[in-house]
Design an enzyme around this catalytic site. Structure first.
Site, mmCIF file in Angstrom:
data_model
loop_
_atom_site.group_PDB
_atom_site.id
_atom_site.type_symbol
_atom_site.label_atom_id
_atom_site.label_comp_id
_atom_site.label_asym_id
_atom_site.label_seq_id
_atom_site.Cartn_x
_atom_site.Cartn_y
_atom_site.Cartn_z
ATOM 1 N N HIS A 29 0.865 -1.193 0.000
ATOM 2 C CA HIS A 29 0.000 0.000 0.000
ATOM 3 C C HIS A 29 0.893 1.233 0.000
ATOM 4 O O HIS A 29 1.907 1.266 0.683
ATOM 5 C CB HIS A 29 -0.880 -0.021 1.261
ATOM 6 N N CYS A 72 -4.003 2.090 -4.617
ATOM 7 C CA CYS A 72 -4.888 2.939 -3.824
ATOM 8 C C CYS A 72 -5.032 4.238 -4.606
ATOM 9 O O CYS A 72 -4.135 5.101 -4.581
ATOM 10 C CB CYS A 72 -4.321 3.177 -2.423
ATOM 11 N N HIS A 102 -7.945 0.066 -4.063
ATOM 12 C CA HIS A 102 -8.841 0.899 -3.246
ATOM 13 C C HIS A 102 -9.376 1.988 -4.167
ATOM 14 O O HIS A 102 -8.596 2.786 -4.687
ATOM 15 C CB HIS A 102 -8.053 1.583 -2.122
ATOM 16 N N HIS A 131 -12.964 4.440 1.796
ATOM 17 C CA HIS A 131 -13.505 5.615 2.509
ATOM 18 C C HIS A 131 -14.815 6.124 1.896
ATOM 19 O O HIS A 131 -14.897 6.320 0.699
ATOM 20 C CB HIS A 131 -12.507 6.783 2.505
ATOM 21 N N TYR A 160 -14.941 5.009 7.286
ATOM 22 C CA TYR A 160 -15.519 3.674 7.084
ATOM 23 C C TYR A 160 -16.990 3.597 7.499
ATOM 24 O O TYR A 160 -17.435 2.647 8.140
ATOM 25 C CB TYR A 160 -14.646 2.627 7.788
HETATM 26 C C1 DNO Z 1 -6.813 3.647 5.175
HETATM 27 C C2 DNO Z 1 -5.966 2.629 4.716
HETATM 28 C C3 DNO Z 1 -4.725 2.297 5.524
HETATM 29 C C4 DNO Z 1 -4.144 1.066 4.947
HETATM 30 C C5 DNO Z 1 -2.868 0.568 5.478
HETATM 31 C C6 DNO Z 1 -2.416 -0.542 4.578
HETATM 32 O O1 DNO Z 1 -7.946 3.708 4.912
HETATM 33 O O2 DNO Z 1 -5.838 2.638 3.367
HETATM 34 O O3 DNO Z 1 -5.086 1.992 6.830
HETATM 35 O O4 DNO Z 1 -5.034 0.051 5.234
HETATM 36 O O5 DNO Z 1 -1.965 1.557 5.535
HETATM 37 O O6 DNO Z 1 -1.380 -1.246 5.125
#
Ligand code: DNO
Length: 398
Positions: free
Chosen positions: A239, A277, A304, A359, A375
């Site tokens: 990530h 992401c 994501h 999100h 969330y």
């Molecule tokens: C937030 C996320 C982070 C992510 C971590 C992955 O929404 O994208 O908490 O889960 O950093 O390791």
């Protein structure tokens, strides 16, 4: 595309039965209760999986298929003496997950802080709330609350003056809230949360750690993990650092296409993959997301889907926009991911890409409820519904 949904465990206000109603098929989760560095045992994994997958006859089953994340202990990032045992533990957790059928693993290599925001309830013109990162506020925290040594060298005179006025206009409660948001406020973070004194000490550990050193520590970690991952058919999905740039004097090494290129060229492996992401990468203007989705297609195991809207005057500040109305061309990103899936169809063991609506806004019945910031139930459902519409429409056209 496999539609997934992040669940934080039995205390998550959005329940498994509610997630079932969204139409998602896969759960993204972690053993959040196990401290960083410890082994995730098979027993713990199995019993967590049971909770997720329990299902009355006739109801749509959910499966725990994606881990987000196994935390990487700070000692590994710093390559401290004795860190090898934490690497061993990480590998054992991965082996145990694979033995239980969970084979896609998201992780990150962000020092000290995981993802961070300054505002967890930024009011949008339509009355819903979003997460926001405000650069002048962040600078106010760094310079005047944290009072990080030599921090002023990283800011221009104008930035310091602006941060000072932001700081002076905040009352004690607002300063405390800002501190809490930055160092302890967000769900799913893979680093511990600290008080301000510990936080200073944690930052000090990285005083002499350059980006190059951190990168080589990541590569040595992966050199040990990847052979085992390959043998087990596990897909690792790094990530990015969120926001994707150096902050608080810490090096951050997973921010751009160039960072990814060096990672995949140095350690080519079907298991060495990434989480696209979209929101994180697109919070800097020099990342072209549809191009990155095409360039790194084979390495994308997880995505994501969300976007941000950057401030026109200060591109480092942003709020999290509606999933289809951000600065990023989400339709083109999804198009590129679908193209990658079509390419994979000819491969043996070809795998679909896990996606999740990342999100959501806090809106309608989310407002006034306790939610994990970012969330919420309804906000994410809206995101998922929009994304699903795009996937359906694009898939039909093909
Ligand atoms: C937030 C996320 C982070 C992510 C971590 C992955 O929404 O994208 O908490 O889960 O950093 O390791």
């Amino acid at each position: 595309m496999r539609e997934s949904w992040r669940w934080f465990g039995p205390n998550d206000p959005v329940t498994i039965d509610e997630i079932r109603q969204t139409g998602a098929t896969d759960i993204v989760s972690a053993l959040h209760h196990v401290p960083a560095g410890e082994v995730w045992t098979k027993e713990e994994i199995q019993s967590y999986k049971k909770v997720i997958e329990a299902c009355e006859p006739g109801m749509a089953p959910l499966r725990w298929t994606v881990v987000e994340s196994i935390p990487v202990h700070e000692d590994i990032k710093l390559a401290r003496p004795g860190h090898e045992k934490y690497v061993e533990n990480w590998i054992t957790s991965m082996e145990n997950l694979a033995a239980c059928g969970v084979k896609t693993i998201c992780y990150n290599f962000m020092p000290v802080i995981d993802w961070t925001r300054t505002d967890l309830q930024y009011r949008l013109p339509n009355g819903a709330y979003a997460l926001r990162f405000d650069q002048p506020k962040f600078a106010a925290f760094d310079l005047f609350i944290l009072q990080r040594e030599n921090a002023e060298c990283e800011y221009s005179e104008d930035e310091i003056a602006q941060a000072k006025s932001v700081f002076e206009n905040m009352d004690e409660a607002q300063r405390e809230q800002l501190t809490n948001n930055i160092i302890a406020g967000l769900p799913g973070r893979m680093t511990d949360s600290y008080g301000i004194a510990d936080f200073r000490a944690m930052l000090a550990n990285y005083k002499d750690v350059s980006a190059q050193t951190l990168r080589s520590n990541l590569f040595s970690f992966l050199a040990k993990v990847l052979p085992r991952a390959e043998a087990l058919g596990v897909k690792l999905a790094i990530h990015p650092d969120d926001p994707p740039r150096d902050m608080l004097g810490l090096p951050r090494i997973v921010c751009t296409a160039a960072d990814l290129k060096i990672l995949f060229e140095t350690l080519p492996s079907p298991s060495n993959g990434m989480t696209l992401c979209v929101g994180t990468y697109s919070s800097r203007p020099d990342n072209d997301l549809p191009a990155m989705a095409a360039q790194f297609g084979p390495q994308i195991h997880f995505s994501h889907l969300r976007g941000v809207s950057r401030d026109p005057e200060e591109q480092r500040s942003f709020y999290e926009a509606s999933h289809l109305d951000s600065d990023v061309d989400m339709v083109s990103v999804i198009d590129a991911l679908l193209a990658e899936e079509r390419r994979r169809q000819d491969e043996p063991d070809s795998e679909e890409i896990f996606i999740r609506p990342d999100h959501g806004h806090q809106m309608m019945d989310d407002i006034g409820k306790t939610v994990n910031p970012g969330y919420s139930g309804i906000g994410r459902l809206k995101g998922l519904a929009e994304i699903r519409g795009v996937i359906r429409a694009l898939s039909k056209r093909l």
